[in-house]
Design a protein around this motif. Structure first.
Motif, PDB file in Angstrom:
ATOM      1  N   ASP A 167      81.359  -4.515  60.274  1.00 21.06           N
ATOM      2  CA  ASP A 167      80.996  -3.110  60.102  1.00 21.06           C
ATOM      3  C   ASP A 167      82.211  -2.384  59.537  1.00 21.06           C
TER       4      ASP A 167
ATOM      5  N   LYS B 190      76.250  -2.313  59.082  1.00 20.70           N
ATOM      6  CA  LYS B 190      76.556  -3.665  59.542  1.00 20.70           C
ATOM      7  C   LYS B 190      76.115  -4.719  58.538  1.00 20.70           C
TER       8      LYS B 190
ATOM      9  N   ALA C  20      72.533  -6.320  60.122  1.00 21.53           N
ATOM     10  CA  ALA C  20      73.235  -6.908  61.268  1.00 21.53           C
ATOM     11  C   ALA C  20      72.559  -8.187  61.742  1.00 21.53           C
TER      12      ALA C  20
ATOM     13  N   SER D 185      70.744  -2.407  56.925  1.00 23.37           N
ATOM     14  CA  SER D 185      71.484  -1.282  57.490  1.00 23.37           C
ATOM     15  C   SER D 185      72.499  -0.711  56.492  1.00 23.37           C
ATOM     16  N   ARG D 186      72.531  -1.289  55.299  1.00 28.74           N
ATOM     17  CA  ARG D 186      73.435  -0.844  54.241  1.00 28.74           C
ATOM     18  C   ARG D 186      72.832  -1.265  52.907  1.00 28.74           C
TER      19      ARG D 186
END
Length: 120
Positions: A17, A22, A91, A98-99
């Motif tokens: 992270d 993550k 993650a 998440s990104r």
């Protein structure tokens, strides 16, 4: 690990992270894999100065998480040691991204996969 003089495969992962979300990074180290060289490392494999073959892959994740992207570098050394490093923009491969992109670039993954740390 060693058993009867033969190394066993090793698997590890970390969740990175860097403040942008993550990123799941997995590491697979598999000795004695010379038998898969032809099937996994065909004519499109890059051959490095030491004889290591490397192929890269980019695309959607394999486990069904929404928007998950994967980057992977798969290498095999002349002695049959296979090192595969994969990075995802989530993650967990089963969860939504998440990104935007995985935390590590293909060049960074290649540097890890071809590191001398795996030898010996």
């Amino acid at each position: 690990m060693k058993e009867s003089g033969k190394q066993e495969a090793e698997y590890a992962y970390v969740v990175v992270d860097d403040g942008q979300g993550k990123s799941f990074v997995q590491i697979n180290v598999q000795p004695g894999m010379s038998d898969v060289t032809a099937s996994l490392f065909g004519s499109d494999a890059e051959v490095l100065d030491d004889g290591t073959k490397a192929v890269t892959h980019q695309g959607p994740g394999e486990k069904g998480g929404a928007g998950v992207k994967m980057r992977e570098v798969d290498t095999i050394r002349p002695d049959g040691l296979r090192v595969v490093i994969s990075a995802f923009n989530a993650a967990n491969q089963n969860k939504a991204a998440s990104r935007e992109e995985p935390a590590l670039t293909l060049d960074q993954l290649k540097k890890i996969a071809t590191s001398e740390v795996w030898v010996g």
